[in-house]
Design an enzyme around this catalytic site. Sequence first.
Site, PDB file in Angstrom:
ATOM      1  N   HIS A 283       0.413  -1.125  -0.104  1.00 60.16           N
ATOM      2  CA  HIS A 283      -0.054  -0.125   0.439  1.00 60.16           C
ATOM      3  C   HIS A 283       0.878   1.159  -0.064  1.00 60.16           C
ATOM      4  O   HIS A 283       0.788   2.479   0.551  1.00 60.16           O
ATOM      5  CB  HIS A 283      -1.108  -0.084   1.075  1.00 60.16           C
TER       6      HIS A 283
ATOM      7  N   SER B  74      16.811  15.503 -20.498  1.00 62.20           N
ATOM      8  CA  SER B  74      15.829  16.502 -20.346  1.00 62.20           C
ATOM      9  C   SER B  74      16.112  17.765 -21.297  1.00 62.20           C
ATOM     10  O   SER B  74      17.647  18.127 -21.066  1.00 62.20           O
ATOM     11  CB  SER B  74      15.101  17.215 -18.924  1.00 62.20           C
TER      12      SER B  74
END
Length: 528
Positions: free
Chosen positions: A236, A360
């Site tokens: 979780h 990038s």
Amino acid sequence: MEFTALSNATQVRSLNPLTITLQRSKRFLLFGYASFSRRGCSCKALLKTHTPTSTQNMPRPHSGDLELSALTALSPLDGRYWGKVKELAPFLSEYGLIYFRVLVEIKWLLQLSRIPEIVEVPSFSEDAESFLQGVIDEFSVNDALEIKNIERVTNHDVKAVEYFLKQKCQSNAEVAKVLEFFHFACTSEDINNLAHALMLKETMDSVMFPVMDRIIKALCDMAKDKAHVPMLSRTHGQPASPTTLGKEMAIFAVRLSRERKELSQVEIMGKFAGAVGNYNAHVVAYPDVNWPGIAEQFVQSLGLSFNPYVAQIETHDYMAKLFHTLIQFNNILIDFDRDVWGYISLGYFKQITKAGEIGSSTMPHKVNPIDFENSEGNLGVANGGLSHLSMKLPISRWQRDLTDSTVLRNMGVGIGHSLLAYKSTLQGIGKLQVNEARLREDLNQCWEVLAEPIQTVMRRYGVPEPYEKLKELTRGRAVTKESIRDFIEGLDIPEDAKKNLSKLTPDTYVGAAVELARTVEKAVSIVN
């Protein structure tokens, strides 16, 4: 081989997407107001007009017809990614389909020559058989183009193959005598279904299985190499009982192995029973021949399994199973891609950089997990196409409709994007470097994960409400090495049990993970 596209893109036409046309009662309107009447009612459709400076003066791509090339191909598999998937072209392209049609037609003529009852096709001499085999072995792109030229006249692709073979074989006196026995008693689907089956068989055996095996081996190697490297689990998204990095890799190796085994066990099937699956024409022409037996022998001689109960087309159930299983293999790989992406984000993995590469266009520091992202994206595209194939192909109206024909031409799309994804995953795995310091850092900040073994030992020795006591100690609170040790010292359990618990740390509390990772190859071999 020259450029041979995996898709059917053959021409690019220039369209102006900004032109809006409304048609109503044979009236056309461009950019403006339209008023339509129906039973006394009037409504106006307002279309947004464009100023001359917005689109009308914008430059557009070349409007003439463009030749197919890596730059003009509509499918990125045939353009940008061609170099990574071109090994599929001999099998899944239009050329591949034509090649296997030629093979089936010739093999069927050879089969007829071995049936004693068909005296009109006597046994071929060794030279004649060698000639026919040579047509298969020497089949070229130029031969395929010649068949496509014939198809422009016949408007029938399989008939074009038959005519090509009749022309090609006129030069051999022995074969020339039996030219009309090319395509004897066949419907086009007799040829096509075997061609498609052979396309898939060769694709899986020659290309896909070897790459799948490379992925599984890479994961096995990583599992063994990193079997001892402890890692904080997350369930979780929250800290959970520790594992090892190697054991997590082993899980994926075994999962993928299962699906790879399932794929290898799919029976690739074929039929050869004539127009509606009953050998109608065969029986009339040669009633004394055991045609079902001959068909079974012929299909099996091609390395395929025989499907005796069919209509005009092979039922394609095996294809649905094959593609569904391929989807599941891909789903597991998506799961792997996302997990590794997350581990990179957490800093558990560094990526080897390559001189000259850019992560990038604006942030110079970036080293992005692009290989795993590319893999995930292409697996999604692949599964979309494979899902349609697996759901559509088993469905055909009555004894057949033609919807499967155009769909089958897209087998290369789903399989091609799968191959592209597999190679991206392999490339990504090859760049990974484990950051053990970062893994230890996370573990050392999560001493609360030792609540599980402590409460389990407390249960063994009859300590009341062990879970609740650990919950009170750890849930929503900062837990340290010292607070855990103090809690252990205060327990009413045997001293040796306290001693063993006190030795536990987050990076040693990994259970059998190390052994599971080290023995992964045994588990994979059992699966296979």
